[in-house]
Design a protein around this motif. Structure first.
Motif, short mmCIF file in Angstrom:
data_model
loop_
_atom_site.label_atom_id
_atom_site.label_comp_id
_atom_site.label_asym_id
_atom_site.label_seq_id
_atom_site.Cartn_x
_atom_site.Cartn_y
_atom_site.Cartn_z
N ILE A 1 1.38 -1.03 -0.05
CA ILE A 1 0.45 -0.09 0.15
C ILE A 1 0.99 0.98 -0.62
N TYR A 2 0.84 2.10 -1.08
CA TYR A 2 1.01 3.23 -0.88
C TYR A 2 0.16 4.60 -0.99
N THR A 3 1.08 5.70 -0.89
CA THR A 3 0.16 6.78 -0.74
C THR A 3 -0.57 7.25 -1.82
N LYS A 4 -0.02 6.89 -3.06
CA LYS A 4 -0.84 7.40 -4.57
C LYS A 4 -0.36 5.93 -4.91
N ALA A 5 -0.94 5.54 -6.51
CA ALA A 5 -0.18 4.46 -7.14
C ALA A 5 1.14 4.69 -6.72
N GLY A 6 1.59 3.32 -7.03
CA GLY A 6 2.86 2.80 -7.11
C GLY A 6 3.67 3.35 -7.93
N THR A 7 2.93 3.72 -9.17
CA THR A 7 3.99 4.12 -10.23
C THR A 7 3.59 5.30 -9.95
N LEU A 8 3.29 5.75 -9.21
CA LEU A 8 3.60 7.55 -9.80
C LEU A 8 4.10 8.36 -9.14
N ARG A 9 5.26 9.29 -10.04
CA ARG A 9 6.19 10.26 -8.88
C ARG A 9 5.56 10.44 -7.45
N GLY A 10 6.82 9.94 -6.74
CA GLY A 10 6.63 10.73 -5.09
C GLY A 10 5.38 9.47 -4.81
N ALA A 11 4.75 8.42 -5.23
CA ALA A 11 4.65 7.45 -4.37
C ALA A 11 5.37 7.32 -2.98
N ARG A 12 5.00 6.99 -1.61
CA ARG A 12 6.10 6.80 -0.87
C ARG A 12 4.87 5.32 -0.29
N LEU A 13 5.61 4.64 0.82
CA LEU A 13 5.06 2.90 1.35
C LEU A 13 4.14 3.33 2.31
N VAL A 14 3.12 2.78 2.35
CA VAL A 14 2.33 2.67 3.93
C VAL A 14 2.08 1.59 4.58
N ALA A 15 2.05 0.70 3.65
CA ALA A 15 1.81 -1.10 4.15
C ALA A 15 3.38 -1.63 3.56
N SER A 16 4.21 -2.62 4.04
CA SER A 16 4.50 -3.61 2.77
C SER A 16 3.85 -4.60 2.87
N THR A 17 4.43 -5.39 1.98
CA THR A 17 3.90 -6.89 0.94
C THR A 17 3.43 -7.87 2.39
N ALA A 18 4.81 -7.36 3.73
CA ALA A 18 4.98 -8.03 4.65
C ALA A 18 3.87 -8.35 6.24
N THR A 19 3.25 -6.75 5.38
CA THR A 19 2.63 -6.50 6.70
C THR A 19 1.52 -7.10 6.57
N LEU A 20 0.71 -6.29 4.72
CA LEU A 20 0.21 -6.65 4.40
C LEU A 20 -0.39 -8.85 4.39
N SER A 21 0.66 -8.84 4.31
CA SER A 21 0.39 -10.75 4.41
C SER A 21 0.08 -11.14 6.04
N THR A 22 0.53 -11.05 7.02
CA THR A 22 -0.07 -10.55 8.58
C THR A 22 -1.24 -9.87 8.55
N LEU A 23 -1.51 -8.88 8.09
CA LEU A 23 -3.25 -8.48 8.19
C LEU A 23 -3.89 -9.16 7.56
N ALA A 24 -3.45 -9.97 6.35
CA ALA A 24 -4.33 -10.30 5.63
C ALA A 24 -4.57 -12.11 6.67
N ASN A 25 -3.67 -12.16 8.07
CA ASN A 25 -3.61 -13.88 8.04
C ASN A 25 -5.18 -13.06 10.03
#
Length: 630
Positions: free
Chosen positions: A61-85
């Motif tokens: 999850i990013y502050t904006k679409a990940g391919t846009l200039r200036g997008a910053r990370l909000v939650a990593s894939t590892a974090t989201l995997s934890t949330l999913a479970n």
């Protein structure tokens, strides 16, 4: 060795120029790196409950679409995997905006139910369904109620204010829908309320069981909502071996238990059937059927539901029920009672419901009494007695039950008078046939021949109209003298075999024959309308002008009166015949010809009223038709 300073400077500057050019090219190449751009961004409008999501772990999850200039990370894939479970429903997510880029990628803006995490995540290449790093997620699933849950009553075990899922009720099971919270903040006022369970289900993450409860008393309905099953305590005793628990359920939703009660029978054995099977159907003993009907209707009082007489489907369910168990009986909700009306329920002497009728009054206020207290008893006005007497009699038509002698008794009047607008009352009716009477039909002619209002019609014995006909031309064809004869005379002359009378008719016609065509035409222009006008407002009376509209004083509607008139051969009546003198040129010369016409009256409507008097039935007239061989 000579050192050429000029040349050396030239070479050095050239080298510097080449370096600068190379740097510029590299910088331009770096600036040439392109970023995606958003081509659409909109709020999602689909059903919010279908936009609950979880994560595949493939995207962050990013502050904006990940391919846009200036997008910053909000939650990593590892974090989201934890949330999913996660096994906490507060970690559920809802998608609420969708964006697409010029590269055809779809991104969803999502937020956690606890609102701690919010941002954009790649969602695949199509908005038709969730993809990429997202997947649709069911936060809660409903299940079937167990017999114990369906047949029991409960209380909140520990009333209070704790937000722990077990103390207060919720609009939806906690954290299963975004921003949907508690139904009540304090359950202390509902400590004595008893609830039935109408729906049950499981939260996906916790796996705990939630139930939707409904108060058995409407005064506690504010607390109706969801609560953990573990937060309830059982208050209803198990079904006795000689009893059957009757669950009255909404006919449109079998899970909605309106009321529940136990039907007990002395000496009944557990596991035996209440009824007897007879082919495809079941039957109940007369005493059981009557008691069940009465108990069901008593339990449904004030709920807006009413069973009345049990139908075969209900009898089959009850008959097949076993003692020590339970059975669901479908009941149908009545239409709402208007604020300015009192609903009158009619039951037989044994309590069987027949039907209802609403009695409205203009400008009545909900909660006010229909009648008045006269110092001794509740009473109705004379107008109310007349009107209610009529509509109840009308409602009972075809049931085999009646008002005593077609009239409300004193007890019935008092019960109805004590009724409040917006509520209902019950009266008992009898199966004793009231003394009937007949009502006389009075024909009325709708606007005709220049009249705009209906006028009363009168009967005559006929067969012709009562009018004289002035036949011109008797004296030498001058048209100045006239032969005056009655329509009745003309009819008698035309039908008689007496030569003298036949000659009179011939003389009258001969006088007319002496006129020229124009003279005859001018003469008949006055004669014929005069004769037809004489037929207007009179009719030949049929053998019977009386119809049966119920007991004396019983109310009947206009439609009922019209239908009865038609069934008694009064749908069409006729005027007496009237003479028509015309020109007959078939023989080549102008000849006067005598024919006959009549008006046909067709019933169109009738007034409502009370049986035993006179009812106005309204007819339309045609323009007259020729009668052959009158």
């Amino acid at each position: 060795m000579r050192f050429d300073l000029k040349k050396s400077l030239f070479v050095s500057m050239a080298a510097l120029g080449l370096f600068a050019a190379t740097a510029t090219i590299n910088a331009n190449q770096a600036d040439a790196k392109t970023y995606a751009r958003v081509t659409s961004n909109s709020k999602m409008s689909s059903d919010p409950t279908t936009r609950n999501i979880s994560f595949t772990g493939g995207n962050a999850i990013y502050t904006k679409a990940g391919t846009l200039r200036g997008a910053r990370l909000v939650a990593s894939t590892a974090t989201l995997s934890t949330l999913a479970n996660s096994n906490s429903s507060s970690d559920n997510f809802r998608a609420y905006r969708v964006a697409t880029t010029n590269r055809g990628s779809v991104y969803y803006k999502v937020v956690s139910f606890d609102q701690q995490t919010r941002g954009w995540i790649y969602g695949g290449k199509s908005t038709a369904n969730f993809g990429g790093g997202t997947k649709q997620f069911t936060t809660f699933s409903t299940n079937n109620l167990s017999d114990a849950q369906q047949n029991s009553l409960y209380k909140i075990a520990s009333p209070g204010i704790a937000n722990d899922g077990k103390t207060v009720t919720y609009k939806q099971p906690a954290w299963t829908q975004y921003k949907v919270g508690r139904q009540v903040l304090d359950s202390t006022p509902y400590a004595n309320a008893t609830f039935k369970i109408i729906q049950v289900g499981t939260r996906t993450r916790e796996g705990d069981q939630w139930v939707q409860v409904q108060a058995t008393d409407n005064q506690y309905s504010q607390a109706n909502g969801w609560i953990l099953y573990s937060g309830l305590t059982l208050t209803q005793t198990p079904v006795a071996d000689n009893a059957i628990r009757i669950n009255l359920v909404d006919s449109s939703n079998n899970n909605n238990v309106v009321k529940s009660f136990d039907y007990t029978k002395t000496g009944a054995q557990k596991g035996t059937r209440l009824g007897t099977q007879n082919g495809a159907n079941w039957t109940l003993a007369a005493s059981d059927q009557t008691q069940l009907q009465n108990q069901i209707n008593t339990n449904l009082s004030g709920t807006g539901y009413y069973v009345g007489a049990l139908n075969q489907t209900q009898i089959n369910a009850l008959g097949a029920a076993t003692f020590g168990g339970s059975v669901n009986i479908a009941v149908t909700k009545q239409t709402a009672i208007a604020d300015n009306a009192v609903r009158i329920n009619m039951v037989t002497p044994n309590g069987t419901f027949l039907r209802s009728v609403d009695y409205p009054k203009a400008n009545a206020t909900k909660g006010n009494y229909l009648g008045y207290w006269n110092g001794n008893v509740w009473a109705l006005s004379n107008d109310d007695i007349t009107n209610i007497n009529g509509i109840v009699n009308n409602a009972l038509t075809g049931t085999g039950y009646f008002l005593t002698n077609g009239q409300l008794t004193s007890a019935q009047q008092q019960a109805i008078a004590a009724g409040r607008f917006g509520d209902n009352v019950t009266i008992t009716v009898t199966n004793t046939q009231p003394v009937t009477t007949t009502t006389t039909v009075q024909p009325m002619l709708n606007g005709y021949l220049g009249s705009l209002t209906a006028r009363q019609m009168n009967s005559i014995s006929g067969p012709t109209v009562n009018t004289d006909i002035a036949i011109p031309g008797f004296a030498g064809g001058s048209g100045s003298d006239k032969t005056i004869v009655s329509a009745s005379d003309l009819y008698q002359w035309s039908k008689s075999s007496d030569t003298t009378l036949k000659q009179k008719l011939a003389d009258a016609m001969t006088a007319a024959n002496k006129l020229t065509s124009d003279q005859l035409n001018n003469a008949t222009t006055g004669i014929n309308p005069q004769a037809k006008q004489a037929a207007n407002l009179v009719y030949l009376q049929p053998n019977n002008m009386r119809i049966n509209l119920g007991a004396s004083g019983a109310y009947y509607s206009g439609d009922t009166a019209l239908a009865q008139a038609k069934s008694n051969n009064l749908g069409t009546i006729y005027s007496p015949i009237y003479p028509i003198i015309t020109q007959d040129t078939t023989a080549g010369a102008t000849q006067a010809k005598l024919t006959w016409g009549r008006l046909t009256y067709t019933a169109q409507s009738a007034n409502p009223g009370l049986s035993g008097g006179t009812v106005n039935v309204y007819y339309n007239a045609d323009n007259g038709t020729t009668v052959t061989n009158p």
